[in-house]
Design a protein around this motif. Structure first.
Motif, PDB file in Angstrom:
ATOM      1  N   GLN A  11      66.376  32.312 -11.671  1.00 58.62           N
ATOM      2  CA  GLN A  11      66.216  32.848 -13.015  1.00 58.62           C
ATOM      3  C   GLN A  11      67.106  32.119 -14.008  1.00 58.62           C
ATOM      4  OE1 GLN A  11      64.207  35.605 -14.235  1.00 58.62           O
ATOM      5  NE2 GLN A  11      64.895  34.705 -16.191  1.00 58.62           N
ATOM      6  N   VAL A  12      66.513  31.706 -15.115  1.00 64.77           N
ATOM      7  CA  VAL A  12      67.242  31.152 -16.247  1.00 64.77           C
ATOM      8  C   VAL A  12      66.996  32.053 -17.442  1.00 64.77           C
ATOM      9  CG1 VAL A  12      67.433  29.232 -17.872  1.00 64.77           C
ATOM     10  CG2 VAL A  12      67.157  28.787 -15.427  1.00 64.77           C
ATOM     11  N   THR A  13      68.059  32.566 -18.020  1.00 70.71           N
ATOM     12  CA  THR A  13      67.959  33.423 -19.191  1.00 70.71           C
ATOM     13  C   THR A  13      68.816  32.830 -20.299  1.00 70.71           C
ATOM     14  OG1 THR A  13      67.646  35.387 -17.798  1.00 70.71           O
ATOM     15  CG2 THR A  13      68.261  35.744 -20.100  1.00 70.71           C
ATOM     16  N   VAL A  14      68.204  32.609 -21.448  1.00 71.59           N
ATOM     17  CA  VAL A  14      68.885  32.021 -22.596  1.00 71.59           C
ATOM     18  C   VAL A  14      68.915  33.065 -23.695  1.00 71.59           C
ATOM     19  CG1 VAL A  14      69.004  30.113 -24.215  1.00 71.59           C
ATOM     20  CG2 VAL A  14      68.007  29.770 -21.937  1.00 71.59           C
ATOM     21  N   SER A  15      70.098  33.459 -24.090  1.00 72.02           N
ATOM     22  CA  SER A  15      70.267  34.463 -25.122  1.00 72.02           C
ATOM     23  C   SER A  15      70.479  33.796 -26.473  1.00 72.02           C
ATOM     24  CB  SER A  15      71.442  35.383 -24.798  1.00 72.02           C
ATOM     25  OG  SER A  15      72.670  34.670 -24.805  1.00 72.02           O
ATOM     26  N   GLY A  47      71.026  31.100 -14.310  1.00 76.04           N
ATOM     27  CA  GLY A  47      71.997  32.036 -14.829  1.00 76.04           C
ATOM     28  C   GLY A  47      71.708  32.390 -16.265  1.00 76.04           C
ATOM     29  N   LEU A  48      72.668  33.047 -16.880  1.00 72.27           N
ATOM     30  CA  LEU A  48      72.583  33.475 -18.268  1.00 72.27           C
ATOM     31  C   LEU A  48      73.446  32.563 -19.122  1.00 72.27           C
ATOM     32  CD1 LEU A  48      71.808  35.538 -20.484  1.00 72.27           C
ATOM     33  CD2 LEU A  48      73.809  36.869 -19.762  1.00 72.27           C
ATOM     34  N   THR A  66      63.638  30.700 -21.380  1.00 71.71           N
ATOM     35  CA  THR A  66      63.874  31.764 -20.411  1.00 71.71           C
ATOM     36  C   THR A  66      62.677  31.905 -19.478  1.00 71.71           C
ATOM     37  OG1 THR A  66      65.368  32.994 -21.857  1.00 71.71           O
ATOM     38  CG2 THR A  66      64.246  34.234 -20.131  1.00 71.71           C
ATOM     39  N   ALA A  67      62.933  31.830 -18.189  1.00 70.73           N
ATOM     40  CA  ALA A  67      61.872  31.894 -17.189  1.00 70.73           C
ATOM     41  C   ALA A  67      62.505  31.847 -15.813  1.00 70.73           C
ATOM     42  CB  ALA A  67      60.895  30.727 -17.350  1.00 70.73           C
ATOM     43  N   VAL A  68      61.691  32.132 -14.819  1.00 70.85           N
ATOM     44  CA  VAL A  68      62.044  31.794 -13.450  1.00 70.85           C
ATOM     45  C   VAL A  68      61.618  30.354 -13.221  1.00 70.85           C
ATOM     46  CG1 VAL A  68      61.701  32.289 -11.009  1.00 70.85           C
ATOM     47  CG2 VAL A  68      61.817  34.163 -12.655  1.00 70.85           C
ATOM     48  N   TYR A  69      62.536  29.547 -12.753  1.00 68.40           N
ATOM     49  CA  TYR A  69      62.268  28.134 -12.521  1.00 68.40           C
ATOM     50  C   TYR A  69      62.080  27.892 -11.029  1.00 68.40           C
ATOM     51  CZ  TYR A  69      63.259  26.862 -17.317  1.00 68.40           C
ATOM     52  OH  TYR A  69      63.201  26.733 -18.689  1.00 68.40           O
TER      53      TYR A  69
END
Length: 121
Positions: free
Chosen positions: A116-120, A10-11, A91-94
């Motif tokens: 998907q992992v997204t780090v803002s 997630g985000l 941030t990447a697809v794990y």
């Protein structure tokens, strides 16, 4: 064959946490080495962490040591990747992977579809 299904991506904000899950089916989960990889946009897939289910040995890539924890729940046929203190560069697809031997390369027999992992910031 062993089937692997990831979830939990997630985000999140920088400094936050996520726990990824990978559920395995195929009745051989307890005999497998499980690993997590990630692939950022424009980058090659890279090793993150692995766990030997029989011996509970773990191995992490240097840049996640102290922040990420790989673990298993054999009763639920599940491997987890707890990610703390997340950074934008995480941030990447794990992907989770399974095989008979621990490797930091791509020499695993089974792979999930990725989450998907997204780090803002």
């Amino acid at each position: 064959q062993v089937q692997l299904v990831e979830s939990g991506g997630g985000l999140v904000q920088a400094g936050g946490s996520l726990r990824l899950s990978c559920v395995a089916s195929g009745r051989t989960f307890s005999r497998l080495v499980m690993a997590w990889f990630r692939q950022a946009p424009g980058k090659e897939r890279e090793f993150v962490a692995a766990i030997s289910l029989s011996g509970a040995n773990t191995f992490y890539v240097d840049n996640v040591k102290g922040r990420f924890t790989i673990s298993t729940d054999n009763a639920k046929n599940t491997v987890y990747l707890k990610m703390n203190s997340l950074k934008p560069e995480d941030t990447a697809v794990y992907y989770c992977a399974a095989g008979p031997r621990l490797s930091t390369g791509l020499e695993y027999d089974y792979w999930g579809q990725g989450t998907q992992v997204t780090v803002s910031s």
